[in-house]
Design an enzyme around this catalytic site. Sequence first.
Site, short mmCIF file in Angstrom:
data_model
loop_
_atom_site.label_atom_id
_atom_site.label_comp_id
_atom_site.label_asym_id
_atom_site.label_seq_id
_atom_site.Cartn_x
_atom_site.Cartn_y
_atom_site.Cartn_z
CG ASN A 239 46.75 45.19 27.73
OD1 ASN A 239 45.60 44.95 28.12
ND2 ASN A 239 47.38 46.32 28.04
NE ARG A 240 46.68 37.38 30.38
CZ ARG A 240 46.78 36.11 30.00
NH1 ARG A 240 45.69 35.36 29.89
NH2 ARG A 240 47.95 35.58 29.73
CB ALA A 241 44.11 44.10 31.46
CD GLU A 242 44.76 47.89 26.36
OE1 GLU A 242 45.25 49.01 26.60
OE2 GLU A 242 45.11 47.18 25.37
CG ASP B 1 53.37 53.33 22.67
OD1 ASP B 1 52.17 53.13 22.43
OD2 ASP B 1 53.77 54.10 23.56
#
Length: 463
Positions: free
Chosen positions: A191-194, A260
Site C-alpha cells: 500500500n502507499r504507506a508501506e 488480503d
Amino acid sequence: MKKILVIGDLIADYYLWGKSERLSPEAPVPVLEVKKESKNLGGAANVANNLISLKAKVFLCGVVGDDLEGKHFISALKAREIDTSGILTDKTRCTTLKTRIIAQNQQIVRVDKEIKDPLNADLRKKLLDFFTEKIQEIDGVILSDYNKGVLDFELTQKMITLANQHHKLILCDPKGKDYSKYSHASLITPNRAELEHALHLKLDSHANLSKALQILKETYQIAMPLVTLSEQGIAFLEKGELVNCPTIAKEVYDVTGAGDTVIASLTLSLLESMSLKDACEFANAAAAVVVGKMGSALASLEEIALILNQTHPKILPLEKLLETLEHHQQKIVFTNGCFDLLHKGHASYLQKAKALGDILVVGLNSDNSIKRLKGNKRPIVSEKDRAFLLASLSCVDYVVVFEEDAPIKLIQALKPDILVKGADYLNKEVIGSEFAKETHLMEFEEGYSTSAIIEKIKRTHND
C-alpha cells in the site's frame, strides 16, 4: 478450479462486539458491554479464505502455536475446506492472536498476542520441503508476509526462485523496509504507506508514484509492480507509463483484510489470463465488497458481479476522466456514437480505433440525446447497459456519457491526439476536429448496423 498455494503468517482474529455508554470508575477508559463474540481467520489464512470464497482450491502453509487457539484455528480452516497439510506446530511460540474491541460498530482498541522471532532451521526446512512438493501441481503462489517470523529473507527468495523455475505466478504482499526480499516476484502489492516506508519516497505525485514503481521493476526485478492507494484505487505501470485503476465508490465500514482480498482476487484474475488492468478492476470490485462489511469479510463472485454491474471502473464522468488522464503521456484516441444494440461492426470499428493509439476513450450519447436524434422509440438499450457493454470490451479504456447532441464540449476538454469518425463523414465537417491533433475517418464493416438488426427483428416477429 485453480489451485493456489498460500504461504505466510497465520493470525487468529478475535472480536468482542458490544456497546459502550460509560467510563470506568477505575480509570478514564470506556466500559464495553459485550453482546457478541466472533472468531475469524486472519493474515495468510484470510487470503486463503478469500480464495475459497472465489471458488479456488487452496493449500495453506504456515505455523501455529501448540495451544488452544492453534487447534481452533486448524479446525476453522478445515471447516472452510482449506488444505492444512502444510501447517506446522511450533511449541516455542503462541498462535498469533489479534483481539479487536468493537463498540457501536467502531473499533476502539486492538490487543495483540504474538511472537515475531524467526522460525528455527528445522521448521524453515519443512516449509520449504512442502513448497517444493506442491509447486508442480499448483497454478500460482501467494506469499502473505505480516512480518511475524515465517517469511524470512532466505526462505522467501528460495520460494520465489522455485516458483520462477517452474513458471508459476508468484505474488507477494510485502512488509518491512527491505524489498530485495521479494526480488524477481511476479507481482507485489504494497500500500502507499508501506511503499513510502520501503523506498523513503513520498508518493504525493504522479511523478513519484511512477518513480517508485520503476524502482520496483528495475531494481527489484518485479515483473508487475503496483501500489494500492485506498480510495484512489490501484496504480501500476503499463508500457512504462503510470496507469491508475480507480476504486469503486462505496461506503467504507472497515478496511480490515482488504489487502488480503486484493491479492487473492488479483491472483485468480491473472491466472484466468486477464490483463493487469482488468485484474485490478476486478480486485477493486472485490475490495469494495469487503470494506462495506465489518471484520475480515469475504467477497463472493456474485457480490463482485453485482458491484461490476452497478458501475464499471472504465465508466467515468468527464471531470474524473480528465483527472485520470492528466499526467498521461500516451496517445489518446477519441470516438463517439450511440452504440445501441452493440454488434460486430461496432466491436471491429473500436478495435481499429484503439490500434491508432494507446488509450481509447468512447463518448456515448445519453438516452435523452438519442431520443432527440432518432425519435422516442430509441434507444433500444439503456445508456447504463450500453456503457457497461462498451466498458467490457478490452479495446475500450474509458467511456464517457454526454447529454448533448454532439460531444463538442467533451472533445474540447479532452483534446485527443486522434479523433476517429466513420468514413460517412467524408467531405463533411467533423465536429470537434479543431480540438484534435489529427482526424481519422474509418470504414465501418459492411453488413452490420443497428437499424438493420431492428428491421430484421421486426420482420421475424411479423412472420
